[in-house]
Scaffold this motif. Structure first.
Motif, short mmCIF file in Angstrom:
data_model
loop_
_atom_site.label_atom_id
_atom_site.label_comp_id
_atom_site.label_asym_id
_atom_site.label_seq_id
_atom_site.Cartn_x
_atom_site.Cartn_y
_atom_site.Cartn_z
N UNK A 38 0.85 -1.27 0.19
CA UNK A 38 -0.11 0.10 0.01
C UNK A 38 0.88 1.10 -0.01
N UNK A 39 0.17 2.64 -0.05
CA UNK A 39 0.92 3.56 -0.14
C UNK A 39 0.28 4.52 -1.10
N UNK A 40 0.99 4.69 -2.14
CA UNK A 40 0.52 5.26 -3.40
C UNK A 40 1.02 4.31 -4.80
N UNK A 41 0.37 3.24 -4.86
CA UNK A 41 1.28 2.34 -5.81
C UNK A 41 0.20 2.41 -7.13
N UNK A 42 0.84 2.07 -8.06
CA UNK A 42 0.32 2.07 -9.58
C UNK A 42 1.24 1.47 -10.50
N UNK A 43 0.77 1.67 -11.94
CA UNK A 43 1.56 1.10 -12.78
C UNK A 43 1.92 2.45 -13.93
N UNK A 44 1.44 3.51 -13.64
CA UNK A 44 1.70 4.56 -14.73
C UNK A 44 1.87 5.99 -13.76
N UNK A 45 3.04 6.79 -14.00
CA UNK A 45 3.22 7.82 -13.36
C UNK A 45 3.73 8.93 -14.33
N UNK A 46 3.36 10.28 -14.22
CA UNK A 46 4.23 11.39 -15.13
C UNK A 46 5.14 12.25 -13.93
N UNK A 47 6.10 12.44 -14.56
CA UNK A 47 7.20 13.26 -13.82
C UNK A 47 7.89 14.34 -14.81
N UNK A 48 7.88 15.61 -13.99
CA UNK A 48 8.53 16.57 -14.46
C UNK A 48 9.48 17.01 -13.59
N UNK A 49 10.64 17.78 -13.92
CA UNK A 49 11.59 18.44 -13.14
C UNK A 49 11.95 19.59 -13.26
N UNK A 50 11.14 20.52 -12.36
CA UNK A 50 11.20 22.16 -12.42
C UNK A 50 12.52 22.42 -12.21
N UNK A 51 12.88 23.95 -12.77
CA UNK A 51 14.23 24.49 -12.49
C UNK A 51 14.32 24.90 -11.08
N UNK A 52 15.59 24.29 -10.55
CA UNK A 52 15.83 24.70 -9.20
C UNK A 52 16.75 25.73 -9.02
N UNK A 53 17.08 26.70 -9.91
CA UNK A 53 17.80 27.82 -9.72
C UNK A 53 19.48 27.69 -9.58
N UNK A 96 13.78 34.26 -5.21
CA UNK A 96 12.86 33.05 -4.91
C UNK A 96 11.65 33.46 -5.89
N UNK A 97 11.26 32.31 -6.44
CA UNK A 97 10.19 32.14 -7.39
C UNK A 97 9.18 31.06 -6.88
N UNK A 98 7.94 31.27 -7.00
CA UNK A 98 6.98 30.11 -6.75
C UNK A 98 6.92 29.37 -8.14
N UNK A 99 6.80 27.94 -8.07
CA UNK A 99 6.82 27.12 -8.99
C UNK A 99 5.32 26.24 -9.15
N UNK A 100 4.77 26.26 -10.46
CA UNK A 100 3.67 25.27 -10.38
C UNK A 100 3.65 24.72 -11.68
N UNK A 101 3.61 23.30 -11.58
CA UNK A 101 3.40 22.49 -12.96
C UNK A 101 2.21 21.70 -13.09
N UNK A 142 3.78 21.67 -7.10
CA UNK A 142 4.22 23.17 -6.51
C UNK A 142 5.09 23.23 -5.70
N UNK A 143 5.85 24.36 -5.43
CA UNK A 143 6.61 24.92 -4.46
C UNK A 143 7.55 26.05 -4.79
N UNK A 144 8.77 26.09 -4.38
CA UNK A 144 9.71 27.32 -4.87
C UNK A 144 10.90 26.89 -5.24
N UNK A 145 11.45 27.71 -6.42
CA UNK A 145 12.72 27.25 -6.98
C UNK A 145 13.83 27.41 -5.99
N UNK A 146 13.90 28.25 -5.16
CA UNK A 146 15.04 28.41 -4.18
C UNK A 146 14.71 29.23 -2.90
N UNK A 147 14.64 28.84 -1.82
CA UNK A 147 14.35 29.85 -0.72
C UNK A 147 14.72 29.22 0.70
#
Length: 627
Positions: A17-32, A147-152, A226-231
């Protein structure tokens, strides 16, 4: 044993159990950080008796095309490392094809680490079959210039309509007033961004505005980060990228226990985000006999109820929470303990709380909420590091409703960093909990009480690479919550091992309309704004103030609702608007078009588009369109 390939992420296969699955989407936002990424993917087969095959793929139009096939043998896990800058979405506001799809032939769990240098964070990914169509984002305060907020927003399906509603202005000095351009449309604070995404496309927003409370809705399920690039939280010390995958609102919970990074003396900072108006959050007790701020310890941050936080109101009614029948009682709450009550007025707004180190506190809300935890940074003076290891990280706390009986994950543990799993369980169950089949007494775990819930305790287990892949608990055993922290000098990652499951939904609260009275401080017409009604504005005075409104020529404002009409002139167009409830601006023809020459704008704004022969004029006294 572990098999390796070269590429970045942290991919973890789910035990049961947890968050199991057979398909996921991944993106890597800029970290500054101008360094090559160093991410990893660990895969653990759920069924230990068989092999698991999988693939990591992208569109053929992606900046870095991927087509990786892997096989994980029984008893082993698999790591995929990614280190090419082209795999990271670049800085800015754009739609990108750099979206990865991870698919397997058996259920797995995926942990994503977005890391460059010491600037990174981790999260447990939500599989595609558990994604939703309604989300709220969390970000953080703007503590330094970079610092900038990130949303994808990433789409697993073609022809997905996405609407992103930016938060309303929180103060006259809000950091998000600068407009930005996306696909030929200029957007401002409080606008709705509307785009259409196809499969494996990602919308990325980066802005100085604190995106906490931004709402994302879509015609088909999407993945939201969502999050922030550097803070950092103090404006000094170690800085870091913070990132988390947002759970859909149907997964939100009402009861939580606030925890913190082990061996940390600075405590943690929390935000509580609501999706319904007038939400009450009680910290440390059941909401009876409450005196705000009693007992010292954890305090409120920010300007409580001030202009920078219009959604936060400290509770003055000691019995309001306990009288609400939807408030779940705190389990075995002890009288006399420190208790705080927060009230959040509007959907998408938030309240803040500072959890003192060494304390663990019960939280109950009368409506579902999202709880975001921010770990604090290590103090740094020049090249000298002081006090606790760590830096900012972002974690969405799992609710007690999300507790599971077993979790299985794997992560690459670095010797000079500490890896912990923090466990929240009922006191009567701790003797039954297991780590890789061993009782916790073999790990010398100490348990701390929970303020407001005396039958719950919190403890942490130190893990090493020898524990990977790691199984917590056992199928059919007691349920508990698990959060993972990974801390070292000027570095910390934090993640929940589950984002929960859809919860029973209460009927949406209605906003009662009321009569208008200037200065009453009430959103009388339930549109989310206070004292903007026609009753509360001196129309003649406002219209004659040439500096009140900003006119933009050769542009046309888009809005959710537009009413076209024929007006005598621009002044007549504006007067008609201010006399109409909910109208906040007009588009007018610079020259007679021979037909309708005036457009009344209502609802949320949806950007500004260059259009020759037209002009836009705001009817708001505090225009967001001033440069």
């Amino acid at each position: 044993m572990k098999a390796f390939l070269s590429s970045f992420l942290l991919f973890v296969a789910q035990g049961v159990l947890g968050d199991p699955g057979t398909s996921f989407l991944v993106t890597l936002p800029q970290t500054m950080v101008d360094k090559n990424p160093s991410c990893s993917l660990n895969v653990v087969p759920t069924n230990s008796s068989g092999e698991v095959e999988g693939d990591v793929t992208t569109l053929s139009t992606a900046p870095f095309v991927m087509d990786v096939h892997f096989t994980v043998k029984p008893g082993e896990d698999f790591s995929l490392v990614m280190s090419n800058n082209k795999q990271i979405i670049p800085l800015g506001i754009l739609v990108s094809d750099m979206t990865m799809e991870i698919s397997t032939k058996a259920e797995v769990t995926l942990v994503v680490v977005n890391l460059a240098g010491s600037n990174g964070d981790a999260y447990t990914a939500i599989p595609v079959n558990q994604l939703g169509t309604d989300y709220y984002a969390v970000a953080g305060k703007k503590m330094n210039e970079e610092t900038a907020s990130i949303l994808t927003v990433s789409a697993p399906y073609d022809d997905t309509e996405v609407n992103v509603t930016l938060p309303k202005r929180r103060s006259n000095t809000d950091n998000g007033d600068k407009p930005f351009l996306l696909q030929g449309v200029t957007y401002f604070i409080d606008d709705v961004i509307s785009v259409r995404l196809n499969r494996l496309q990602t919308l990325q927003l980066q802005t100085s505005l604190d995106l906490t409370g931004t709402r994302v809705t879509s015609s088909k399920p999407v993945s939201v980060l969502s999050g922030q690039n550097r803070t950092n939280l103090s404006g000094s010390g170690c800085s870091s990228h913070i990132l988390e995958q947002m759970p859909p609102v149907v997964n939100w919970a009402k009861t939580f226990i606030l925890v913190h990074l082990p061996n940390q003396t600075a405590g943690e900072y929390y935000r509580f985000i609501t999706k319904e108006p007038m939400t009450t959050v009680t910290i440390g007790g059941a909401g009876t006999g409450i005196e705000e701020g009693s007992g010292g310890g954890g305090g409120l941050l920010g300007d409580a109820g001030g202009p920078s936080q219009p959604g936060f109101v400290p509770d003055q009614d000691e019995s309001s929470a306990s009288e609400n029948p939807t408030v779940a009682p705190a389990p075995d709450s002890d009288a006399g303990e420190e208790t705080h009550v927060l009230k959040i007025q509007n959907a998408g707004e938030f309240a803040e709380f500072d959890l003192t180190a060494g304390k663990f506190m019960y939280v109950v809300a009368d409506k579902p909420i999202l709880v975001a935890q921010y770990t604090r940074e290590q103090v740094r003076i020049g090249d000298t590091f002081l006090k606790d290891p760590g830096d900012p990280s972002l974690l969405v706390l799992s609710g007690l409703e999300h507790a599971l009986d077993v979790y299985r994950f794997s992560i690459v543990a670095v010797p000079e960093k500490d890896l912990y799993v923090v466990l929240t369980a009922r006191q009567q169950d701790v003797s039954l909990l297991r780590v890789n089949g061993q009782v916790l007494s073999s790990r010398n775990v100490s348990w701390d009480p929970v303020m407001g819930a005396s039958d719950y305790v919190v403890g942490h287990v130190v893990l090493t690479q020898a524990d990977m892949p790691c199984t917590l608990g056992f199928e059919g055993g007691p349920k508990f919550n698990a959060h993972v922290y990974y801390a070292g000098q000027c570095e910390c990652w934090a993640m929940s091992l589950t984002h929960g499951q859809p919860q029973p939904q209460d009927p949406v609260s209605s906003c009662p309309t009321s009569s208008h009275s200037a200065g009453d401080g009430i959103d009388n017409d339930c549109d989310g704004s206070i004292d903007e009604e026609p009753c509360c504005v001196d129309l003649a005075t406002e219209l004659t103030k040439s500096t009140t409104f900003t006119e933009i020529t050769n542009f046309r404002r888009r809005a959710e609702n537009i009413t076209p009409l024929k007006a005598r002139n621009k002044i007549g167009c504006g007067v008609t608007c201010v006399r109409m409830t909910g109208c906040w601006g007009v588009n007018y023809a610079l020259k007679d078009p021979g037909g309708d020459n005036c457009e009344l704008l209502m609802g949320r704004g949806m950007g500004l588009v260059a259009t020759a022969g037209w002009g836009f004029q705001s009817m708001l006294s505090l225009s967001t369109y001033k440069n």
